[in-house]
Structures are given as C-alpha cells and as structure tokens.
Write a protein that holds these residues in place. Structure first.
Motif, short mmCIF file in Angstrom:
data_model
loop_
_atom_site.label_atom_id
_atom_site.label_comp_id
_atom_site.label_asym_id
_atom_site.label_seq_id
_atom_site.Cartn_x
_atom_site.Cartn_y
_atom_site.Cartn_z
N ASP A 1 8.80 -31.37 18.56
CA ASP A 1 8.84 -30.70 19.87
C ASP A 1 7.41 -30.64 20.38
OD1 ASP A 1 11.52 -30.35 19.63
OD2 ASP A 1 11.48 -28.17 19.43
N LEU A 2 7.22 -31.02 21.63
CA LEU A 2 5.88 -31.09 22.19
C LEU A 2 5.69 -30.00 23.24
CD1 LEU A 2 3.27 -32.83 22.07
CD2 LEU A 2 4.16 -34.10 24.02
N TYR A 3 4.63 -29.21 23.09
CA TYR A 3 4.28 -28.16 24.04
C TYR A 3 2.98 -28.57 24.73
CZ TYR A 3 7.79 -25.31 21.70
OH TYR A 3 8.97 -24.83 21.18
N LEU A 4 3.06 -28.75 26.05
CA LEU A 4 1.94 -29.29 26.81
C LEU A 4 1.12 -28.18 27.45
CD1 LEU A 4 3.96 -32.11 28.57
CD2 LEU A 4 2.20 -32.48 26.85
N PRO A 5 -0.20 -28.34 27.47
CA PRO A 5 -1.05 -27.38 28.19
C PRO A 5 -0.79 -27.47 29.70
CG PRO A 5 -2.33 -28.73 26.65
CD PRO A 5 -1.00 -29.36 26.78
N ALA B 1 2.40 -29.90 18.67
CA ALA B 1 3.59 -30.66 18.26
C ALA B 1 4.17 -29.99 17.02
CB ALA B 1 3.23 -32.11 17.96
N ILE B 2 5.39 -29.44 17.16
CA ILE B 2 6.07 -28.83 16.02
C ILE B 2 6.92 -29.90 15.35
CG2 ILE B 2 7.69 -27.07 15.25
CD1 ILE B 2 6.92 -25.35 17.53
N VAL B 3 6.66 -30.16 14.09
CA VAL B 3 7.34 -31.24 13.36
C VAL B 3 8.83 -30.91 13.21
CG1 VAL B 3 7.39 -32.57 11.22
CG2 VAL B 3 5.21 -31.73 12.13
N ASN B 4 9.67 -31.91 13.47
CA ASN B 4 11.11 -31.74 13.33
C ASN B 4 11.51 -31.95 11.87
OD1 ASN B 4 13.88 -31.64 13.63
ND2 ASN B 4 14.05 -33.66 14.59
N VAL C 1 -2.60 -29.57 18.01
CA VAL C 1 -2.16 -29.02 16.73
C VAL C 1 -0.86 -29.70 16.30
CG1 VAL C 1 -1.18 -26.97 15.64
CG2 VAL C 1 -3.24 -26.77 17.02
N ILE C 2 -0.79 -30.06 15.02
CA ILE C 2 0.47 -30.50 14.41
C ILE C 2 0.93 -29.37 13.51
CG2 ILE C 2 1.59 -32.18 12.91
CD1 ILE C 2 -0.31 -34.27 13.89
N PHE C 3 2.09 -28.79 13.84
CA PHE C 3 2.55 -27.56 13.22
C PHE C 3 3.77 -27.81 12.34
CE2 PHE C 3 5.05 -23.69 13.01
CZ PHE C 3 4.10 -22.71 12.75
N TYR C 4 3.77 -27.24 11.12
CA TYR C 4 4.88 -27.38 10.19
C TYR C 4 5.57 -26.03 10.01
CZ TYR C 4 3.06 -31.97 9.05
OH TYR C 4 2.64 -33.28 9.13
N PRO C 5 6.86 -25.92 10.37
CA PRO C 5 7.59 -24.65 10.25
C PRO C 5 7.81 -24.25 8.79
CG PRO C 5 8.75 -26.22 11.68
CD PRO C 5 7.70 -26.98 10.95
N ASP C 6 8.21 -23.00 8.61
CA ASP C 6 8.54 -22.49 7.28
C ASP C 6 9.87 -23.09 6.82
OD1 ASP C 6 8.32 -21.10 4.95
OD2 ASP C 6 8.72 -19.12 5.80
N ILE C 7 10.12 -23.01 5.53
CA ILE C 7 11.33 -23.58 4.96
C ILE C 7 12.57 -22.89 5.52
CG2 ILE C 7 11.18 -22.04 2.95
CD1 ILE C 7 12.41 -24.31 1.28
N LEU C 8 13.57 -23.69 5.89
CA LEU C 8 14.88 -23.26 6.38
C LEU C 8 14.85 -22.59 7.76
CD1 LEU C 8 16.46 -21.80 3.09
CD2 LEU C 8 16.60 -24.13 3.98
N VAL C 9 13.71 -22.62 8.43
CA VAL C 9 13.58 -21.96 9.73
C VAL C 9 13.72 -22.98 10.86
CG1 VAL C 9 12.07 -20.59 11.22
CG2 VAL C 9 12.10 -20.16 8.77
N ASP C 10 14.52 -22.63 11.87
CA ASP C 10 14.70 -23.47 13.06
C ASP C 10 13.36 -23.58 13.80
OD1 ASP C 10 15.49 -24.73 15.36
OD2 ASP C 10 16.69 -23.06 16.12
N LYS C 11 12.95 -24.79 14.11
CA LYS C 11 11.65 -24.99 14.77
C LYS C 11 11.57 -24.30 16.13
CE LYS C 11 13.13 -29.50 16.62
NZ LYS C 11 14.49 -29.40 16.05
N THR C 12 12.72 -24.10 16.79
CA THR C 12 12.71 -23.44 18.10
C THR C 12 12.26 -21.98 17.99
OG1 THR C 12 14.59 -24.86 18.68
CG2 THR C 12 14.09 -23.07 20.18
N ALA C 13 12.32 -21.40 16.79
CA ALA C 13 11.92 -20.00 16.62
C ALA C 13 10.45 -19.78 16.94
CB ALA C 13 12.21 -19.56 15.18
#
Length: 435
Positions: free
Chosen positions: A220-224, A265-268, A237-249
């Motif tokens: 998911d890409l968040y633009l300035p 960019a939140i990794v899918n 930033v390349i961001f890695y979510p916590d285990i079992l957590v929906d990236k949209t959170a």
C-alpha cells in the motif's frame, strides 16, 4: 523505447502471452520494414496487456488478465472506460479496493506451513545468526566427532563426544518444539488474526479518494502532498506490519507520516504468500525491499533520495534482519532503521556492529546490547503494543493489558508520529523543544 531496447521483462511477458520472438530478439525480418514490425508488436494482445498491467500498478488497481482486455472493434468499449469502471466502484467498509476480496483465512495446511516457517525463523535462524561463532564451533565439533568415530576405533575424545551429545540434544529439542508449535499455530494463526478498526479502513479509503494512497499487489502506497507519478521525494519508508495484523490498521498513523512529506510503502503480507507472517521465508526479506524500490522508482517514476526501513512488533524484528543483510552486502551510506515496539531481544538480529542509524520506540533495555552505541531509544508512556495502529487488543505474540493504556489512540499516535518524523528528517525531537 521499451520495445526497441528489448527489455528482458517485456520479452518474457510477450512470450508468455503468445508472441513468437525469434532468436534474434526484436530484430525485424528482412521482408518487413522496421515501422511495420514495431507496429505489429505494439498492437499485439500481449503488448496491450503489458501496457494495461503497468497502468494498473500505477493507479493501484488489480492487474488485468488477457480476458479483461477490451476488444478493439467498432462499438466496443475503450480500455479507459473499462478500467475506469473498475476503479470507480466504491470500496467496501473493510477498505479493500474493488475487484479484490478481503484476505481469506488461510487453510489449516497453509497455517501449518506458515507456523513452521515462523517458528523455524524465530527458534533456529535468529539464534544461529546471533551466535554464529558458537553455532559454527558446535557444528564443527559434531562433524569431527562423526569423522573420528568412523576412522578411529577405540576410545573417543571426551570433548568431542560431549559436543556431539549437546548438538544432538539441541537438535532434537528444537525440532520437536518447532513441530509442536507449528501444529498449535493452526489454531493460533486463526484466533489471533487482527483486522483493522473501521476508522483505519475509512482513513485509507479517504486517502484513496483524494489520490493520496494506492493499493498495489506488493504494498500500500501513501503519497506525500502534491506527490504524483514522476515526482521526487527526499525520504521514503518501507514498513513491515506486525504478525497477523491487517496492514490497513496502520492507515491513520502512516498517513500522518505521509502528511509530513514522507512517502510510505506498507508491505503486503496477506495470503496466500505470507499469511501476515513477516519472515524472510514468507516474502519479507531483502528481496521485498528491492522489488518495492524498483516498482516505485521505475514503474511509478517516483525518485527517492533516501530509503528507510521501519517495522512494528515482528515486523521490526524482520527489519533488523534486512538491515543486517543490506549492511553486509552493501557499502552505501549509513542506513536508517526505525523499530516500533520491537519484541524480545531474542527475536531481533544483532546490529551492534552495523553501520546504521537506529531508533527504537518502546524498546526494552536489554535490546540496547544488540544496537549500536548511538541508537536512540524513546518511550511513549500510557500505551501498549497495539497503540501503534488501529486494531486490538493484541493477543499474539504479545498480549496487551488494557489497563496499561491510559491515553487515547490519537494522543499516542500523535506522539509516535512526531518522534518518527523528527528522526527521519534529522531534526530535534519535538518533545525536547521549548515553547
């Protein structure tokens, strides 16, 4: 330019979708003119599909297949109208774009395999890499003992024999533990999955509507503000979510980072590939950084001056792995790493000798031994593990205590955002500034 240059990815894509390319590449046959040959390639269905796939990635839509191509006949709908019809459909309340379905629960077999990868990474891979000398010595002693037992008959060396017993005991214990935990993960990875709050889904949807966010297959890409395809940003930033957590959170807090001029960019890590399990064995390794960087730089045409690694919980643990791998293989400038609420030190790689600028938010004191001397440790009081996103309460691998949270999510995430932005932009922390 792409066609005449003979791009390897383009050539393989054309071949997979029915275009016959001779051994001479894209050189036109002697009987054809260059203009006719290029026009033939450009109008081929495979080339048309390739263009639509690139458009879909730029616009954050699901990638079309050959059957989705509009027919070029009179009265047929154009590709623009067909694709616009898909992109303009309203998103569901879960925040997923039209044409895609929310991540379905993985099957028991998938959860078993995912559990095995996770526990192997956590119980074998990380300890082995953090204690490389001891692991190598023990393995060498075991090999020498086996070799000696075959070549020398009689009394065995006492030290080698002891090393052999220790190695066998550790192997049996680790193997049985991993198998047991993998079986338990069939249930754990089902009941502990964390979906995002509706507020986060709405925040993501609002940014999509405003052209400030896009959903791609990899991230998911968040633009300035004012950033578009072809523009340049100084920090990403390349961001890695916590285990079992929906990236949209993470949409709300990460969106505020983008408001400060930082591309995120939140990794899918959703199924079927990763099952929301951030490990190098489930697509969350150094290759994911290269793929995302390539897409943003080359397919979206967004230039980035500096890339920063960031993760939450288990995502922070895998970020330490990626940072160490990059530091060992690359001689580039000092990289920045941000760890949000990292798990126990045993889940993180030792970065004490890496040339990296690191900030840990709510990191433990024992974690400092694995970080460089100049690492920044910040504490956000009044919150718990799930305070970094809109989900919860967290139940795996860290269990939240609701009594620990004495502030609202907005208050906590405002402070988290300010600390993170100050570190990324190399400025004095806001909490230290005097009015």
């Amino acid at each position: 330019k792409l066609i005449n240059g003979g791009n390897d990815k383009f050539l393989s894509f054309m071949q997979e979708h029915g275009y016959n390319i001779s051994n001479t590449g894209l050189m036109c046959p002697a009987a054809e003119t260059i203009r006719t040959h290029i026009k033939t390639i450009y109008n081929h269905d495979a080339a048309r599909l390739y263009r639509e796939v690139l458009k879909a990635r730029v616009e954050g839509r699901p990638e079309p297949s050959m059957k989705d191509l509009p027919r070029e006949k009179s009265g047929a709908k154009s590709s623009i109208s067909t694709l616009d019809r898909t992109s303009n459909v309203k998103h569901s309340s879960t925040g997923f774009t039209a044409g895609t379905r929310p991540s379905n629960l993985p099957s028991p077999t998938q959860r078993l395999v995912g559990g095995f990868k996770y526990w192997f990474y956590r119980l074998v891979s990380i300890p082995t890499r953090n204690n490389r000398c001891a692991s190598t010595s023990l393995l060498a002693a075991y090999a020498l003992n086996k070799l000696a037992s075959k070549t020398i008959h009689g009394n065995e060396n006492a030290i080698l024999s002891l090393s052999n017993k220790i190695f066998v005991s550790i192997s049996i214990t680790a193997s049985s533990s991993i198998l047991l935990l993998s079986c338990l993960s069939i249930r754990w990875f089902k009941i502990h999955r964390q979906e995002s709050f509706k507020s986060a889904s709405n925040a993501f949807q609002q940014r999509v509507n405003n052209g400030r966010a896009k959903r791609n297959p990899l991230y998911d890409l968040y633009l300035p503000p004012n950033a578009t395809v072809g523009s340049n940003v100084s920090k990403a930033v390349i961001f890695y979510p916590d285990i079992l957590v929906d990236k949209t959170a993470y949409a709300s807090v990460v969106g505020k980072l983008s408001d400060a001029g930082i591309l995120v960019a939140i990794v899918n890590l959703d199924p079927p590939a990763a099952m929301r399990i951030p490990t190098p064995y489930t697509g969350a390794g150094p290759n994911s950084v290269l793929k995302i960087g390539f897409e943003i730089n080359n397919l979206l045409g967004i230039g980035v001056d500096e890339w920063i690694l960031m993760g939450h919980g288990q995502g922070a643990s895998v970020v330490t792995d990626i940072a160490k791998t990059i530091a060992q293989k690359s001689q580039r400038r000092k990289q920045k790493v941000i760890l949000w609420s990292p798990l126990t030190p045993s889940t993180c790689l030792d970065l004490s000798k890496c040339d990296a600028s690191i900030m840990a938010v709510n990191g433990t004191e024992t974690l400092k031994r694995k970080m460089p001397p100049d690492a920044v440790f910040c504490n956000v009081s009044g919150g718990n593990h799930s305070s970094f996103a809109h989900y919860g309460p967290s139940s795996f691998p860290v269990k939240d205590k609701e009594a620990d949270r004495t502030k609202t999510l907005d208050e906590l995430q405002k402070e988290i955002k300010e600390l993170t932005v100050d570190f990324i932009l190399d400025r004095e922390p806001s909490r230290n500034k005097k009015d």
